[in-house]
Write a protein that holds these residues in place. Structure first.
Motif, PDB file in Angstrom:
ATOM      1  N   UNK A 391       0.668  -0.677   0.124  1.00 54.54           N
ATOM      2  CA  UNK A 391      -0.008  -0.077   0.032  1.00 54.54           C
ATOM      3  C   UNK A 391       0.811   1.471   0.045  1.00 54.54           C
ATOM      4  N   UNK A 392       1.929   1.489   1.059  1.00 53.50           N
ATOM      5  CA  UNK A 392       3.018   2.401   1.082  1.00 53.50           C
ATOM      6  C   UNK A 392       3.822   2.510  -0.352  1.00 53.50           C
ATOM      7  N   UNK A 393       3.502   1.832  -1.108  1.00 55.82           N
ATOM      8  CA  UNK A 393       4.802   1.820  -2.276  1.00 55.82           C
ATOM      9  C   UNK A 393       3.829   2.313  -2.900  1.00 55.82           C
ATOM     10  N   UNK A 394       3.268   1.773  -3.858  1.00 56.49           N
ATOM     11  CA  UNK A 394       2.079   1.982  -4.756  1.00 56.49           C
ATOM     12  C   UNK A 394       1.621   3.573  -4.726  1.00 56.49           C
ATOM     13  N   UNK A 395       1.945   4.268  -3.812  1.00 59.05           N
ATOM     14  CA  UNK A 395       1.845   5.360  -3.738  1.00 59.05           C
ATOM     15  C   UNK A 395       3.089   6.549  -4.428  1.00 59.05           C
ATOM     16  N   UNK A 396       3.718   6.267  -4.620  1.00 58.20           N
ATOM     17  CA  UNK A 396       5.690   6.328  -4.363  1.00 58.20           C
ATOM     18  C   UNK A 396       5.945   6.768  -6.130  1.00 58.20           C
ATOM     19  N   UNK A 397       6.165   7.806  -5.804  1.00 60.59           N
ATOM     20  CA  UNK A 397       7.550   7.629  -7.483  1.00 60.59           C
ATOM     21  C   UNK A 397       8.571   8.348  -7.150  1.00 60.59           C
ATOM     22  N   UNK A 398       9.645   7.611  -8.163  1.00 64.16           N
ATOM     23  CA  UNK A 398      11.289   8.520  -8.041  1.00 64.16           C
ATOM     24  C   UNK A 398      11.155   9.598  -9.567  1.00 64.16           C
ATOM     25  N   UNK A 399      12.023   9.587  -9.468  1.00 65.74           N
ATOM     26  CA  UNK A 399      12.653  10.646 -11.086  1.00 65.74           C
ATOM     27  C   UNK A 399      13.676  10.631 -11.702  1.00 65.74           C
ATOM     28  N   UNK A 400      13.867  10.491 -12.733  1.00 66.39           N
ATOM     29  CA  UNK A 400      14.264  10.053 -14.388  1.00 66.39           C
ATOM     30  C   UNK A 400      14.885  11.235 -14.658  1.00 66.39           C
ATOM     31  N   UNK A 401      15.946  12.016 -14.448  1.00 66.29           N
ATOM     32  CA  UNK A 401      15.704  13.062 -15.611  1.00 66.29           C
ATOM     33  C   UNK A 401      14.499  14.100 -15.151  1.00 66.29           C
ATOM     34  N   UNK A 402      14.343  14.314 -14.525  1.00 66.91           N
ATOM     35  CA  UNK A 402      13.334  14.812 -14.040  1.00 66.91           C
ATOM     36  C   UNK A 402      11.641  14.468 -14.252  1.00 66.91           C
ATOM     37  N   UNK A 403      11.589  13.245 -14.514  1.00 62.37           N
ATOM     38  CA  UNK A 403      10.130  12.891 -15.089  1.00 62.37           C
ATOM     39  C   UNK A 403      10.479  11.901 -13.510  1.00 62.37           C
ATOM     40  N   UNK A 404       8.622  12.250 -12.855  1.00 61.57           N
ATOM     41  CA  UNK A 404       8.123  11.123 -12.344  1.00 61.57           C
ATOM     42  C   UNK A 404       7.560   9.958 -12.504  1.00 61.57           C
ATOM     43  N   UNK A 405       7.949   8.956 -12.539  1.00 63.01           N
ATOM     44  CA  UNK A 405       7.752   7.618 -12.525  1.00 63.01           C
ATOM     45  C   UNK A 405       7.164   6.632 -11.512  1.00 63.01           C
ATOM     46  N   UNK A 406       5.945   5.887 -11.452  1.00 65.31           N
ATOM     47  CA  UNK A 406       5.051   6.050 -10.561  1.00 65.31           C
ATOM     48  C   UNK A 406       5.810   4.446  -9.872  1.00 65.31           C
ATOM     49  N   UNK A 407       6.316   3.930  -8.281  1.00 65.48           N
ATOM     50  CA  UNK A 407       7.330   2.825  -8.347  1.00 65.48           C
ATOM     51  C   UNK A 407       6.766   1.602  -8.902  1.00 65.48           C
ATOM     52  N   UNK A 408       7.163   0.532  -8.772  1.00 63.56           N
ATOM     53  CA  UNK A 408       7.696  -0.189  -9.657  1.00 63.56           C
ATOM     54  C   UNK A 408       6.696  -1.326  -8.730  1.00 63.56           C
ATOM     55  N   UNK A 409       5.770  -2.450  -9.344  1.00 68.18           N
ATOM     56  CA  UNK A 409       4.080  -2.653  -8.911  1.00 68.18           C
ATOM     57  C   UNK A 409       4.788  -4.108  -8.673  1.00 68.18           C
ATOM     58  N   UNK A 410       4.629  -5.056  -8.079  1.00 63.61           N
ATOM     59  CA  UNK A 410       5.415  -6.580  -7.143  1.00 63.61           C
ATOM     60  C   UNK A 410       4.642  -6.750  -6.616  1.00 63.61           C
ATOM     61  N   UNK A 411       4.829  -8.694  -6.535  1.00 64.17           N
ATOM     62  CA  UNK A 411       3.492  -9.787  -6.098  1.00 64.17           C
ATOM     63  C   UNK A 411       4.611 -10.690  -5.830  1.00 64.17           C
ATOM     64  N   UNK A 412       3.910 -11.067  -4.100  1.00 61.06           N
ATOM     65  CA  UNK A 412       4.883 -11.674  -3.523  1.00 61.06           C
ATOM     66  C   UNK A 412       4.432 -13.157  -2.986  1.00 61.06           C
ATOM     67  N   UNK A 413       4.584 -14.147  -2.870  1.00 62.76           N
ATOM     68  CA  UNK A 413       4.115 -15.003  -1.828  1.00 62.76           C
ATOM     69  C   UNK A 413       4.988 -15.021  -0.422  1.00 62.76           C
TER      70      UNK A 413
END
Length: 445
Positions: A391-413
């Motif tokens: 839930x926390x990471x789904x609201x985050x972004x990271x920046x590359x060359x000034x572009x805001x990109x949503x955090x990587x989605x992931x699955x877990x077991x």
């Protein structure tokens, strides 16, 4: 071998060099480094071998008490004909003994001390170089080694001389060891545009300044005692400068070319050992951490899993293994490029670590897959933790060359030790299968 390489460079001591090199040879031919036997070993080396053995046996060591003179002579007798030349041992048994000072000979001892401090100074320095060679052979911890080297050197320099070893770390020169200076100098970064030590490093040249007040390169750190003379000797490996040995004193006109020659031999002796130790440490760190993300390596997880199992058994507590697939990485690579993918993985790992507890261990399994070991955690609690992270990471972004990109989605077991298995690979396979079920649910959603 190190002592031999150093001493052979001293013109007055060239003949002595081979004796030093050969004094670990054995009479029966099983010694080192040349494998000489019997009279192939220089007589002087045979004599040094016996005297050195007697001295070593009767001198107190950190790990044992000294032997008595009688016991040491007995051991020499036992080694005659195998370890040592029997004729040399025979002479030693008649002449070797520990000198004990007697009050009536005080004037004689005064003369001996004067000789020791003048004509025997070079011999003392050679002894220092030999002891440094011994430290190199036993090098395990780099900082301890650097400190011990400076302590050894300090024994043959005037009392007010201060020593510091400065090593290059990334783009900085950092003080790693000192003797005679305030302890808080350890870790200090040297200025990049000032200082005699910096000059010696940048120019790869040793320098003696016998009146620092007259030298524009001199830089006095705030709060440091005023000095009169400074000598800086680079540590060189091949064509690369890896650091500087800095020598300071309050006296002016304190250092001579002979002093410089001695300290150059010290730096020659230790530079290669320092570089080797650092490369070994870097390889060890590289084996324990993933170079891209900074997460632990899977090898590290394999190494510590046995210890974690023992702790769990003693506590009678479960452990959870979480298998993660950063399945959103492909989309980022496709849409923004691999540079963004790399930055996304780094940000993803930072986000995981910020949410995990100090006892949890995050390791990169390979590619976009990660494993988390959660001690003292059952699968239900592990699931609550992972849902909170998701839930926390789904609201985050990271920046590359000034572009805001949503955090990587992931699955877990998740799998649980020991109720679902006791072998790490077995637990990972189970968690992996459950991760695919989570991934399929995400696709449907």
């Amino acid at each position: 071998e190190v002592s031999y390489l150093i001493v052979k460079e001293l013109i007055p001591a060239k003949d002595v060099a081979l004796w030093i090199k050969a004094h670990h040879e054995r009479w029966d031919g099983t010694g080192y480094p040349l494998g000489l036997k019997g009279e192939e070993i220089p007589l002087e080396a045979r004599i040094i071998a016996v005297a050195d053995a007697f001295d070593a046996m009767t001198t107190e060591k950190p790990y044992r008490e000294p032997l008595s003179e009688e016991e040491a002579l007995k051991r020499l007798r036992e080694g005659a004909g195998t370890q040592w030349d029997p004729e040399v041992v025979d002479v030693a048994l008649k002449t070797l003994h520990r000198i004990e000072k007697r009050p009536e000979l005080d004037s004689f001892y005064t003369v001996i001390d004067r000789i020791k401090n003048t004509t025997c100074y070079t011999t003392l320095k050679l002894r220092v170089l030999y002891r440094i060679g011994e430290e190199i052979r036993n090098l395990v911890n780099l900082d301890r080694f650097l400190h011990n080297v400076l302590k050894i050197v300090k024994e043959v320099v005037p009392a007010d001389v201060k020593l510091a070893l400065v090593l290059k770390e990334k783009d900085d020169l950092i003080v790693r060891a000192q003797v005679g200076m305030p302890p808080d100098v350890i870790g200090i970064k040297l200025p990049r545009d000032r200082g005699i030590t910096r000059w010696a490093y940048e120019h790869c040249e040793p320098v003696i300044v016998n009146d620092v007040e007259k030298d524009p390169r001199y830089f006095a750190p705030p709060g440091q005692e005023k000095i009169g003379s400074e000598m800086a000797v680079p540590l060189v490996v091949g064509d690369k400068v890896i650091g500087v040995l800095d020598v300071e004193t309050t006296e002016k006109n304190a250092f001579t070319p002979e002093d410089l020659a001695f300290f150059q031999m010290v730096t020659t002796a230790i530079a290669g050992a320092i570089e080797t130790a650092r490369l070994y440490h870097e390889r060890e760190v590289a084996a324990l951490y993933d170079s891209l993300t900074g997460a632990r390596s899977f090898r590290y997880l394999l190494d510590i899993f046995g210890d974690e199992k023992e702790k769990a058994e003693k506590r009678k507590t479960p452990m959870s293994i979480v298998f993660i697939d950063a399945n959103g990485l492909k989309s980022i690579n496709d849409n923004y490029g691999h540079k963004a993918g790399d930055e996304g993985l780094k940000a993803f790992v930072r986000g995981l670590e910020e949410n995990l507890r100090s006892t949890d261990i995050l390791a990169r399994y390979g590619g976009d897959e990660f494993v988390i070991l959660m001690p003292m955690t059952d699968s239900e609690e592990a699931q609550r933790i992972m849902e909170r992270i998701k839930e926390d990471l789904s609201t985050r972004y990271f920046e590359v060359d000034g572009i805001k990109i949503p955090f990587i989605e992931f699955a877990y077991g998740i799998s649980e030790y020991p109720s679902e298995g006791t072998d790490l690979e077995e637990l990972i396979k189970l968690a992996d299968r459950r991760m695919y079920a989570d991934k399929n649910v995400s696709r449907i959603n």
